[in-house]
Design a protein around this motif. Sequence first.
Motif, PDB file in Angstrom:
ATOM      1  N   LEU A 201       0.857  -1.187   0.000  1.00 42.98           N
ATOM      2  CA  LEU A 201       0.000   0.000   0.000  1.00 42.98           C
ATOM      3  C   LEU A 201       0.890   1.234   0.000  1.00 42.98           C
ATOM      4  O   LEU A 201       1.737   1.401   0.877  1.00 42.98           O
ATOM      5  N   TYR A 202       0.691   2.084  -0.992  1.00 36.78           N
ATOM      6  CA  TYR A 202       1.461   3.326  -1.099  1.00 36.78           C
ATOM      7  C   TYR A 202       0.547   4.495  -0.763  1.00 36.78           C
ATOM      8  O   TYR A 202      -0.512   4.654  -1.373  1.00 36.78           O
ATOM      9  N   THR A 203       0.964   5.314   0.181  1.00 32.67           N
ATOM     10  CA  THR A 203       0.118   6.424   0.631  1.00 32.67           C
ATOM     11  C   THR A 203       0.663   7.788   0.226  1.00 32.67           C
ATOM     12  O   THR A 203       0.172   8.818   0.672  1.00 32.67           O
ATOM     13  N   GLY A 204       1.697   7.806  -0.619  1.00 31.53           N
ATOM     14  CA  GLY A 204       2.238   9.071  -1.107  1.00 31.53           C
ATOM     15  C   GLY A 204       1.409   9.639  -2.250  1.00 31.53           C
ATOM     16  O   GLY A 204       0.284   9.198  -2.524  1.00 31.53           O
ATOM     17  N   PHE A 205       1.976  10.582  -2.965  1.00 26.06           N
ATOM     18  CA  PHE A 205       1.251  11.257  -4.045  1.00 26.06           C
ATOM     19  C   PHE A 205       0.980  10.315  -5.208  1.00 26.06           C
ATOM     20  O   PHE A 205       1.885   9.674  -5.738  1.00 26.06           O
ATOM     21  N   TRP A 206      -0.274  10.249  -5.589  1.00 16.34           N
ATOM     22  CA  TRP A 206      -0.712   9.454  -6.750  1.00 16.34           C
ATOM     23  C   TRP A 206      -2.011  10.050  -7.252  1.00 16.34           C
ATOM     24  O   TRP A 206      -2.899  10.363  -6.460  1.00 16.34           O
ATOM     25  N   ALA A 207      -2.124  10.240  -8.545  1.00 15.76           N
ATOM     26  CA  ALA A 207      -3.350  10.799  -9.127  1.00 15.76           C
ATOM     27  C   ALA A 207      -3.651  10.098 -10.440  1.00 15.76           C
ATOM     28  O   ALA A 207      -2.762   9.854 -11.255  1.00 15.76           O
ATOM     29  N   LEU A 222       0.774  18.674  -7.546  1.00 12.25           N
ATOM     30  CA  LEU A 222       2.199  18.553  -7.823  1.00 12.25           C
ATOM     31  C   LEU A 222       2.921  19.860  -7.493  1.00 12.25           C
ATOM     32  O   LEU A 222       4.020  19.842  -6.927  1.00 12.25           O
ATOM     33  N   ALA A 223       2.292  20.974  -7.819  1.00 16.72           N
ATOM     34  CA  ALA A 223       2.892  22.272  -7.525  1.00 16.72           C
ATOM     35  C   ALA A 223       3.037  22.471  -6.017  1.00 16.72           C
ATOM     36  O   ALA A 223       4.050  22.991  -5.523  1.00 16.72           O
ATOM     37  N   LEU A 224       2.026  22.032  -5.251  1.00 17.98           N
ATOM     38  CA  LEU A 224       2.085  22.158  -3.803  1.00 17.98           C
ATOM     39  C   LEU A 224       3.192  21.290  -3.219  1.00 17.98           C
ATOM     40  O   LEU A 224       3.925  21.698  -2.317  1.00 17.98           O
TER      41      LEU A 224
END
Length: 229
Positions: A201-207, A222-224
Motif C-alpha cells: 500500500l502506497y500512501t504518497g502522491f498518486w493521481a 504537484l505544484a504544492l
Amino acid sequence: MRAMILAAGRGERMRPLTDHVPKPLLQVAGKPLIVHHIEALASAGIRQIVINHAWLGALIEQQLGDGSQFGVQLQYSAEGETGLETAGGIKKALPLLGTEPFLVVNGDVLTNFPFSALKSLMLVQQRAHLVLVPNPPQHPQGDFALDNTTALVLPQGEPQWTFSGIALYRPEFFTSVPDGKQKLAPFLRQAMTQGQVSGELYTGFWADIGTPERLAQAEQQLALLRGAR
C-alpha cells in the motif's frame, strides 16, 4: 530491469483534449505526462523502456524518439488505432521486455512513487507484485484487498484498495493470456486465488488523470508538493 509504460488508451473522458493529442502527451507541470514517468524511471536506474501506443501513437514516437534525450532507450509496441487492452498489450510487447521481471506503469497516472523500490524487489513465489493506493473519490469501492500478514493481494476482503497501475510482473504471468484484446483484471484475480500476487500500500502522491478536471487538480497537487520541498 526493463519497464513498460502503458500509453495505448484512447482517453475518451479527456476529450476534446485528446482529439488531436494522445493522452500521454498532455502537458502536466510544463512537460508531457509520459515524460514524468520516463524521467522517474531513468532516475531509478531503469534505462530500457517499452511504450505501447494506439490512438495517434505516431505522435508519441515523433516526440519522444529513441529516448536518448532522456538518457534511456525507448522501444515501441504499436497496437493499431483501437489498442489491445492492458493484458493484450503487455502480451504483445513481451519480446521487447526480456526474460526477467519487468516494471509496468499506467501512462495516465501521476505519482512520486519510488520505482527503485520495485527494482530491488525479488519475485520468488509470486508472479506479480501490485502497488495499491487509498481509494480516490472517483473510485470509492476500490479493487483488491491486501493481507498485511502475508503481503498477498486478494480478490475479496476488507478494506478494498485501488490498484495504482504500477506493478512488477514475471513474464510467465502472461503465458496463459491469449493474443489479441485482453483485459488484465481477470488474469490478476485468477493468479490471486493461487497466491501468486503480492502487493503493498502506497500512501504518497498518486493521481489518476482521467478527466480534464483531474488533470488540473493533479497539476495543483504537484505544484504544492514541489513548493513544500
